[in-house]
Design an enzyme around this catalytic site. Structure first.
Site, PDB file in Angstrom:
ATOM      1  N   ASP A  92       0.846  -1.193   0.000  1.00  0.00           N
ATOM      2  CA  ASP A  92       0.000   0.000   0.000  1.00  0.00           C
ATOM      3  C   ASP A  92       0.881   1.241   0.000  1.00  0.00           C
ATOM      4  OD1 ASP A  92       0.686  -0.555   2.830  1.00  0.00           O
ATOM      5  OD2 ASP A  92      -0.581   1.185   3.244  1.00  0.00           O
ATOM      6  N   ASP A 123       8.874   3.518  -1.245  1.00  0.00           N
ATOM      7  CA  ASP A 123       8.107   3.237  -0.016  1.00  0.00           C
ATOM      8  C   ASP A 123       6.754   2.615  -0.371  1.00  0.00           C
ATOM      9  OD1 ASP A 123       7.253   3.284   2.633  1.00  0.00           O
ATOM     10  OD2 ASP A 123       6.552   5.356   2.495  1.00  0.00           O
ATOM     11  N   GLU A 156      -0.108  -0.424   5.871  1.00  0.00           N
ATOM     12  CA  GLU A 156       0.916   0.206   6.719  1.00  0.00           C
ATOM     13  C   GLU A 156       0.788   1.720   6.723  1.00  0.00           C
ATOM     14  OE1 GLU A 156       4.621   2.021   8.032  1.00  0.00           O
ATOM     15  OE2 GLU A 156       3.744   2.163   6.016  1.00  0.00           O
ATOM     16  N   HIS A 423       6.364   9.985   0.700  1.00  0.00           N
ATOM     17  CA  HIS A 423       5.162  10.673   1.188  1.00  0.00           C
ATOM     18  C   HIS A 423       4.967  12.048   0.546  1.00  0.00           C
ATOM     19  CE1 HIS A 423       4.594   8.247   5.187  1.00  0.00           C
ATOM     20  NE2 HIS A 423       5.075   7.494   4.210  1.00  0.00           N
TER      21      HIS A 423
END
Length: 457
Positions: A92, A123, A156, A423
């Site tokens: 995810d 990530d 996560e 992110h």
């Protein structure tokens, strides 16, 4: 098997690795059905499961977890008497934020300036590809000398704890002698690093209600209690004048002992604008690795465009609190809740909803697995020694597994070095780091098996 042959094999596998990473990045696997259809996560999970089956893994399954998401598991048996290593990653990803802020489509892996750009490239879809490359290199050079379990998490980034609760309910599933978490990264590109500490995290939603409905700000403003202003005031109470986190009763003066994080390097990594100061006190490493940190993740309020002259009756915010090793996330959540309630002004009605929680983590860097990894990284990164750093982020599963398997060793590695901008918009992975970290992981598995007396060819 020689170090050189492992490195050569990984280098030859890199074109395939890019193709597979592009396929995996193409799934918009954000585990939030309010933003993306759940079918994207489901398709990504099945892609991962199919890939494990193609690699000869047994008992491959895609199973539901208590938070409504799916995780992927597979087992590759090792030689008789060999230790078992659990390899972790998550499929995810974070939402793309502002799609217009990307220089290329977020779910289309794109080559640019020597890096591969795409949401999840580092990530942590790249972490799964790293595990695959290491295992393929070993299979091409005599075989995998350990038993391998792979677990790929599906939530996560949301922090909703599905896999943690599932593991607690099925404690035999993920048992291993050593756990390799492929979800951190090197302190700097080209500097091999293992992460020894993780901050835990708690997330709450705080809501303020002051009126039965919005009011005309000219007719009632000045006396009518503004819910948005009340929320702003209580959020401001979470920081001291210098920006340090201040939650009543929560210690915030811990110091980091280990690898230093120079302030100028941090400013560059964080892309702090010229003239803007950093917040908090103490060394940068203290602030980002050893101390609690509060962040306002979002506020529900009217946007500027289309706003009316109104006193707001209700307002809501999402707040996260990073919790360093040595502190308990449950206790910190209670302190945060009490603080928000205590500092709410004007008798406003405040409610605090607990959204997610994960405990901090501290690894034993003196374990045999660290020696095996140090030797591996010395080969994969010629002229460099393995560094040990902290990580301000959270991987809640680490604390859960450490509690379930207190004898297991834990290694945290990955591809999320600062240039990866995880992110954020324009997330990317360095293919050179992917290649070298895959070599390091393969050599680690060989070294670790040898340390346990398993012949490695």
């Amino acid at each position: 098997m020689s170090d050189h042959s492992i490195a050569e094999t990984v280098a030859g596998l890199m074109p395939r690795a890019r193709t597979e990473l592009a396929e995996l990045v193409a799934f918009a696997s954000v585990a939030d059905p309010a933003q993306f259809p759940r079918s994207e996560c489901e398709a990504a999970a099945r892609w991962c499961a199919d890939t494990l089956r193609a690699e000869g893994f047994q008992d491959v399954s895609v199973f539901g977890t208590p938070d409504g998401t799916e995780s992927v598991y597979g087992y590759l048996p090792g030689p008789q008497g060999a230790p078992t290593v659990l390899l972790y990653a998550h499929y995810d990803v974070q939402p793309p934020l502002d799609p217009d802020g990307w220089d290329s489509p977020p779910f289309e892996l794109t080559d640019r300036d020597g890096r591969w750009y795409g949401r999840g490239a580092a990530d942590c879809k790249g972490g799964f590809i790293m595990h695959l490359l290491a295992l393929r290199a070993l299979k091409a050079n005599g075989g995998v000398p350990v038993g391998v379990k792979v677990i790929l998490e599906g939530s996560e980034e949301q922090g909703t704890g599905g896999l943690e609760r599932y593991a607690e309910e099925h404690p035999d599933l993920l048992t291993a002698d050593t756990v390799v978490i492929g979800d951190t990264g090197n302190f700097r590109t080209g500097l091999p690093t293992v992460t020894a500490t993780l901050r835990g995290m708690t997330v709450v939603r705080v809501r303020m209600d002051t009126l039965a409905g919005n009011l005309h700000s000219g007719q009632f403003g000045g006396a009518a209690p503004d819910a948005l202003a009340a929320l702003i005031r209580v959020l401001d109470s979470l920081r001291a004048e210098d920006g340090s986190t201040t939650v009543d009763g929560l210690t915030a003066d811990q110091e980091w002992e280990g690898l230093a994080y120079p302030e100028d390097a941090f400013r560059e990594d964080a892309k702090v604008l010229d003239g803007v100061g950093l917040i908090g006190s103490g060394a940068v490493a203290d602030r980002v690795w050893a101390r609690p940190a509060v962040t306002v993740l979002g506020i529900d309020c009217p946007p500027v465009v289309g706003a009316t002259p109104s006193v707001q009756a209700s307002a809501r915010a999402a707040v996260s609190l990073r919790v360093p090793p040595g502190q308990d996330a449950v206790a910190a959540t209670k302190l945060l809740t009490a603080h928000l309630e205590k500092h709410t002004p004007w008798g406003a009605r405040v409610s605090v909803e607990h959204v997610g929680l994960g405990q901090p983590f501290l690894a034993d860097t003196g374990s045999p697995a660290y020696t095996a990894m140090a030797d591996a990284m010395r080969v994969a990164y010629p002229g460099q020694e393995m560094q040990v750093s902290g990580e301000g982020g959270s991987i809640p599963l680490c604390g859960t597994l450490a509690g379930l398997y207190p004898e297991a060793e834990f290694l945290l590695i990955g591809l999320s070095e600062p240039a990866a901008q995880i992110h954020a918009v324009n997330e990317s992975v360095s293919p050179e780091e992917l290649e070298r970290m895959s070599v390091a992981e393969a050599l680690f598995l060989r070294n670790y098996a040898a340390s346990k007396g398993v012949p490695t060819g």
